[in-house]
Enzyme design. Structure first.
Site, PDB file in Angstrom:
ATOM      1  CB  ALA A  73      -0.880  -0.009   1.249  1.00 11.64           C
TER       2      ALA A  73
ATOM      3  N   GLY B 156       0.754  -5.020   0.951  1.00 12.33           N
ATOM      4  CA  GLY B 156      -0.344  -5.144  -0.006  1.00 12.33           C
ATOM      5  C   GLY B 156       0.092  -5.780  -1.315  1.00 12.33           C
TER       6      GLY B 156
ATOM      7  CD  GLU C 133      -2.347  -7.581   2.667  1.00 11.70           C
ATOM      8  OE1 GLU C 133      -2.090  -6.390   2.406  1.00 11.70           O
ATOM      9  OE2 GLU C 133      -3.081  -7.937   3.600  1.00 11.70           O
TER      10      GLU C 133
ATOM     11  CD  GLU D 105       1.284  -5.478   5.697  1.00 11.63           C
ATOM     12  OE1 GLU D 105       2.126  -6.344   6.028  1.00 11.63           O
ATOM     13  OE2 GLU D 105       0.674  -5.510   4.617  1.00 11.63           O
TER      14      GLU D 105
HETATM   15  C1  3H9 Z   1       0.462  -2.170   3.540  1.00 13.88           C
HETATM   16  O1  3H9 Z   1       0.760  -2.704   2.499  1.00 13.88           O
HETATM   17  C2  3H9 Z   1      -0.891  -2.244   4.159  1.00 13.88           C
HETATM   18  C3  3H9 Z   1      -1.788  -3.269   3.547  1.00 13.88           C
HETATM   19  O2  3H9 Z   1      -1.603  -4.523   4.163  1.00 13.88           O
HETATM   20  C4  3H9 Z   1      -3.239  -2.934   3.751  1.00 13.88           C
HETATM   21  C5  3H9 Z   1      -3.741  -1.683   3.135  1.00 13.88           C
HETATM   22  C6  3H9 Z   1      -5.225  -1.539   3.257  1.00 13.88           C
HETATM   23  N1  3H9 Z   1       4.562   3.447   0.111  1.00 13.88           N
HETATM   24  O3  3H9 Z   1      13.411   2.260   1.239  1.00 13.88           O
HETATM   25  P1  3H9 Z   1      13.832   2.934  -0.014  1.00 13.88           P
HETATM   26  C7  3H9 Z   1       9.382   4.941  -0.864  1.00 13.88           C
HETATM   27  S1  3H9 Z   1       1.557  -1.202   4.400  1.00 13.88           S
HETATM   28  C8  3H9 Z   1       5.032   4.635  -0.256  1.00 13.88           C
HETATM   29  O4  3H9 Z   1      14.756   4.090   0.109  1.00 13.88           O
HETATM   30  P2  3H9 Z   1      15.131   0.511  -0.836  1.00 13.88           P
HETATM   31  C9  3H9 Z   1      10.400   5.405   0.166  1.00 13.88           C
HETATM   32  O5  3H9 Z   1       9.819   6.319   1.065  1.00 13.88           O
HETATM   33  C10 3H9 Z   1       3.027  -1.222   3.414  1.00 13.88           C
HETATM   34  N2  3H9 Z   1       6.345   4.889  -0.469  1.00 13.88           N
HETATM   35  O6  3H9 Z   1      14.437   1.913  -1.088  1.00 13.88           O
HETATM   36  C11 3H9 Z   1      11.440   6.022  -0.724  1.00 13.88           C
HETATM   37  O7  3H9 Z   1      10.954   7.299  -1.113  1.00 13.88           O
HETATM   38  P3  3H9 Z   1      11.965   8.507  -1.356  1.00 13.88           P
HETATM   39  C12 3H9 Z   1       3.814  -2.444   3.637  1.00 13.88           C
HETATM   40  C13 3H9 Z   1       7.213   3.897  -0.274  1.00 13.88           C
HETATM   41  O8  3H9 Z   1      15.459   0.000  -2.170  1.00 13.88           O
HETATM   42  C14 3H9 Z   1      11.423   5.130  -1.969  1.00 13.88           C
HETATM   43  O9  3H9 Z   1      10.171   4.463  -1.939  1.00 13.88           O
HETATM   44  N3  3H9 Z   1       5.059  -2.338   2.935  1.00 13.88           N
HETATM   45  C15 3H9 Z   1       6.781   2.624   0.105  1.00 13.88           C
HETATM   46  O10 3H9 Z   1      16.203   0.629   0.186  1.00 13.88           O
HETATM   47  C16 3H9 Z   1      12.524   4.100  -1.986  1.00 13.88           C
HETATM   48  O11 3H9 Z   1      12.489   3.385  -0.751  1.00 13.88           O
HETATM   49  C17 3H9 Z   1       6.198  -1.924   3.520  1.00 13.88           C
HETATM   50  O12 3H9 Z   1       6.235  -1.664   4.696  1.00 13.88           O
HETATM   51  C18 3H9 Z   1       5.400   2.415   0.307  1.00 13.88           C
HETATM   52  N4  3H9 Z   1       4.885   1.221   0.659  1.00 13.88           N
HETATM   53  O13 3H9 Z   1      13.996  -0.390  -0.172  1.00 13.88           O
HETATM   54  C19 3H9 Z   1       7.408  -1.809   2.632  1.00 13.88           C
HETATM   55  N5  3H9 Z   1       7.866   1.826   0.227  1.00 13.88           N
HETATM   56  O14 3H9 Z   1      12.839   8.110  -2.500  1.00 13.88           O
HETATM   57  C20 3H9 Z   1       8.161  -0.558   2.942  1.00 13.88           C
HETATM   58  C21 3H9 Z   1       8.932   2.572  -0.094  1.00 13.88           C
HETATM   59  O15 3H9 Z   1      11.073   9.669  -1.629  1.00 13.88           O
HETATM   60  N6  3H9 Z   1       9.257  -0.334   2.035  1.00 13.88           N
HETATM   61  N7  3H9 Z   1       8.540   3.826  -0.406  1.00 13.88           N
HETATM   62  O16 3H9 Z   1      12.739   8.624  -0.059  1.00 13.88           O
HETATM   63  C22 3H9 Z   1      10.458  -0.955   2.161  1.00 13.88           C
HETATM   64  O17 3H9 Z   1      10.647  -1.813   2.987  1.00 13.88           O
HETATM   65  C23 3H9 Z   1      11.569  -0.511   1.260  1.00 13.88           C
HETATM   66  O18 3H9 Z   1      11.247   0.773   0.790  1.00 13.88           O
HETATM   67  C24 3H9 Z   1      11.817  -1.420   0.032  1.00 13.88           C
HETATM   68  C25 3H9 Z   1      12.851  -0.733  -0.902  1.00 13.88           C
HETATM   69  C26 3H9 Z   1      12.387  -2.746   0.538  1.00 13.88           C
HETATM   70  C27 3H9 Z   1      10.553  -1.636  -0.741  1.00 13.88           C
END
Ligand code: 3H9
Length: 711
Positions: free
Chosen positions: A60, A99, A102, A122
């Site tokens: 998400a 998500g 999911e 999450e």
């Molecule tokens: C969810 O899914 C809820 C659902 O179950 C239900 C919903 C109803 N959204 O970390 P990075 C941005 S909750 C928006 O530096 P990496 C991040 O801020 C979600 N933005 O890169 C950054 O922005 P900026 C569950 C996001 O390669 C840029 O992307 N998912 C999101 O070191 C690059 O990120 C998570 O918790 C997001 N979901 O790592 C995953 N994710 O360039 C969270 C990232 O402006 N994300 N951004 O600073 C991560 O763990 C890492 O970002 C990932 C990439 C491993 C994906």
């Protein structure tokens, strides 16, 4: 958004929302529209969902949380995919998280590239999966495995995902991803396989006693170790529903738990921490600068810090030259590095081959000339300005032009150190925290003349070492130790005024810290602070209150864990101390000598003082430009000082409590101790304007980074 490719009988739906294909409203709408179109298309016999830019989806869009919900919701999108009348295949490359996973769970088949990672993280945002993850995953891989994956939030490697039944096939890393996806979809069509709904899966439901035992075990473990976290309990509640309720009812329970978590302050704190860490890693100073190339690193000093830094560098794949004063000291440093690697091997965290490879990248020398070719040298020698100045003059003489000259000082003035060299632009502070191979925080201390390229090199190095960098300006103690000095003083005042160190430690633990300040002091060793206090004695402001309790303990040789006695007494179990009546007697005696009549403090009163001191100094540090923004203070305290992550850091905590309340506390405490409790001008001005620290974060981000999407 890239156009979807239609290949014969297979409709390919591409998730495209750079950089991580977060499932924002536009992308969710796109998925539904594409599925609707494919449903009506008589030529379409199967759908392949894949991600653009070598990533499936990070889940998400976290930036949408807290905004008014916009249809279609993620559960609706997943429901649409699952109920699709033709087979739907999720083709996973890169990560499928939250998500994103999911959606893949709602697809009828899942295939993944070997390097991909799958997870429901999450919990790290104070949430539970809200797109059906708590209902579909247990049905697919069983209660026990689902509890592990969802409660840990870990990224499951694709090979493990295959072995636990999360995916159906591991693809070939040497072949094109999309064509392998299309081949798989064709196989499904030609074999006559039909849709296979995860929600109908029942194979794990039967083993009721084992499932119930797994749930109970998870509840016990969460009660023991989740330290006040809210969402793990909710995750277990939702997973339990898969045993007791039909799918639709389980989805309703998941939604209810998700909303409760979404509205919790813990979610706000954890989300703040997530974005703050990323913002802190790209300060304005590095936006237009290219880092220098680093291959070989020099380390001066083979003591505790030098060893930790060397391990960190070796783990990061660098060649390391360690310089010590003589062969004996060098051999000791080398042996200590080996000791750490052997311990990791014993714990199964490293294999013998990796140790040999890493050690092969380490060389030692007793002469500074060995540093002639290093790209960056970092010193970890005695914390004394004259020693550091002499060393930097030497480094200036031997190091090649363009080498970065770094100090690991925790307090000293980088400008004074840089001034003894002919190249102050190349001098920087890289403040690692002990043990340097484990602690995440790296304060990158920028002197007046440090050039942007060198700053960028520091940040690139941190990334390579998997550290959390934060830019800091020059002052006594930089961001972290300076603030620590102040809240620790607040604790000492309370101790002298009547609270016991045990009561203070307990209050701080109840707030969410792993340890209280006096436990930390015993762990670090009281002798270091004692030496510093003695060296500052002549210049100390006589008007300032001075608490002598720590000195009284040190005078008895009670330095903490290393002497089995500090604020606590360490008997058999050396790490867990016992409260000591002798220490309480010493404290009483010191109170008597200082003419203080002890009073009682409630836990709430202790925390109000402790945190107000922290926030106030945090505001001073921002006001003076030592920290770029309040969020940098938060990241330092979170990643280096044990501040509970679910509270987002002291500045976020202050915003949540309300700055007027913090200021009112400071003004009240100032009535007793005006010299210590001086409200930060920044705090006062924010309260006057009705603003908060987050408003400063936002304005700093938009001023410096037009591309920032922080909301
Ligand atoms: C969810 O899914 C809820 C659902 O179950 C239900 C919903 C109803 N959204 O970390 P990075 C941005 S909750 C928006 O530096 P990496 C991040 O801020 C979600 N933005 O890169 C950054 O922005 P900026 C569950 C996001 O390669 C840029 O992307 N998912 C999101 O070191 C690059 O990120 C998570 O918790 C997001 N979901 O790592 C995953 N994710 O360039 C969270 C990232 O402006 N994300 N951004 O600073 C991560 O763990 C890492 O970002 C990932 C990439 C491993 C994906």
């Amino acid at each position: 958004m890239s156009a979807d490719i239609k290949d014969e009988s297979i409709t390919v739906i591409t998730l495209s929302n750079p950089p991580v294909n977060a499932l924002g409203q536009t992308l969710r709408r796109h998925i539904i529209d594409s599925l609707d179109k494919a449903e009506k298309d008589p030529a379409c016999q199967a759908v392949l969902i894949c991600g653009s830019n070598h990533i499936f989806s990070a889940g998400a869009d976290i930036k949408e949380f807290g905004l008014p919900p916009k249809a279609p919701s993620l559960p609706e999108v997943c429901q649409r995919a699952e109920s699709f009348s033709k087979p739907v295949v999720a083709l996973i490359e890169g990560v499928a998280l939250g998500g994103g996973l999911e959606l893949a769970l709602a697809a009828h088949y899942r295939i993944a590239m070997p390097a991909s990672k799958l997870g429901l993280p999450e919990v790290h945002l104070g949430l539970i999966p809200g797109g059906g993850g708590t209902q579909r995953m247990p049905r697919l891989i069983g209660i026990s495995a689902a509890l592990d994956v969802i409660l840990s939030g870990r990224h499951v490697p694709a090979s493990e995902a295959l072995s636990i039944g999360l995916i159906d096939r591991l693809l070939d890393s040497d072949k094109d991803v999309l064509s392998q996806g299309i081949t798989f979809a064709r196989e499904i069509i030609h074999s006559g396989s039909k849709v296979r709904k995860t929600c109908d899966e029942t194979k794990y439901q039967a083993d009721k006693p084992a499932n119930k035992a797994a749930l109970q075990q998870a509840r016990d473990s969460v009660a023991r170790s989740a330290r006040g976290l809210f969402s793990p309990e909710k995750i277990i509640d939702a997973i339990q529903a898969t045993l007791e309720k039909p799918f639709a009812e389980g989805m309703r329970i998941e939604r209810e738990c998700f909303i409760q978590c979404l509205n919790s302050p813990q979610h706000k704190g954890l989300t703040h921490a997530f974005f703050a860490e990323r913002e802190a890693a790209k300060p304005p100073q590095i936006h237009n600068a290219q880092p220098r190339d680093l291959k070989q690193i020099g380390i001066v000093g083979g003591g505790t810090m030098g060893v930790g830094i060397a391990i960190s560098m070796l783990d990061g794949g660098f060649n390391v030259v360690m310089v010590e004063r003589d062969e004996q000291a060098l051999a000791r440093g080398r042996a200590n590095i080996e000791k750490v690697y052997d311990m990791l091997i014993a714990k199964g965290r490293l294999n013998g081959g990796d140790k040999i490879t890493r050690m092969a990248h380490l060389t030692g020398a007793t002469d500074y000339s060995a540093l002639a070719q290093v790209d960056l040298v970092i010193e970890a020698v005695f914390e004394e300005i004259a020693v550091k100045k002499a060393l930097f003059a030497e480094l200036d003489r031997v190091c090649k032009p363009g080498a970065v000259l770094a100090s690991n000082t925790s307090y000293l003035n980088i400008n004074q150190i840089a001034a003894v060299t002919s190249r102050p632009g190349d001098v920087i502070g890289l403040h690692f925290f002990s043990p340097a191979n484990i602690m995440k925080l790296l304060e990158i201390v920028i002197g007046e003349k440090t050039c942007d390229e060198v700053v960028a090199t520091g940040f690139a190095l941190a990334k390579r070492l998997k550290k959390q960098p934060v830019r800091a300006g020059v002052c006594d103690g930089f961001i972290g130790n300076r603030i620590l000095g102040v809240y620790r003083t607040a604790a000492d005042y309370m101790m002298e005024d009547g609270a016991s160190p045990y009561q203070i430690d307990q209050a701080v633990r109840h707030f969410g810290y792993p340890m209280g300040p006096y436990q930390v002091s015993d762990l670090a060793g009281g002798d270091i602070g004692w030496a510093t206090r003695k060296s500052h004695a002549a210049t100390r402001d006589p008007k300032r209150r001075y608490v002598r309790i720590a000195d009284a303990l040190c005078e008895r040789g009670w330095f903490g864990q290393k002497t089995s006695h500090g604020y606590y007494l360490y008997n058999q179990d050396k790490r867990k101390g016992e409260e000591d009546p002798d220490v309480l007697a010493i404290i009483s005696e010191e109170r008597r000598k200082a003419g203080i009549k002890p009073r009682t403090f409630s836990e709430e009163q202790i925390l109000r003082r402790y945190l107000a001191a922290m926030v106030n100094e945090g505001a001073n540090v921002v006001q003076e430009g030592i920290a770029n923004r309040p969020l940098d203070v938060d990241v330092v305290l979170l990643s280096g000082y044990g501040f509970p992550r679910f509270r987002g850091g002291p500045m976020k905590y202050a915003d949540l409590v309300g700055l007027p309340k913090i200021l009112a506390d400071i003004n009240e405490f100032a009535k007793e101790e005006p010299l210590f409790w001086q409200p930060s001008p920044l705090l006062v001005s924010l309260v006057e304007k009705g603003a908060d620290f987050e408003s400063l974060n936002r304005s700093a981000s938009s001023a410096h980074s037009p591309t920032s999407k922080r909301s």
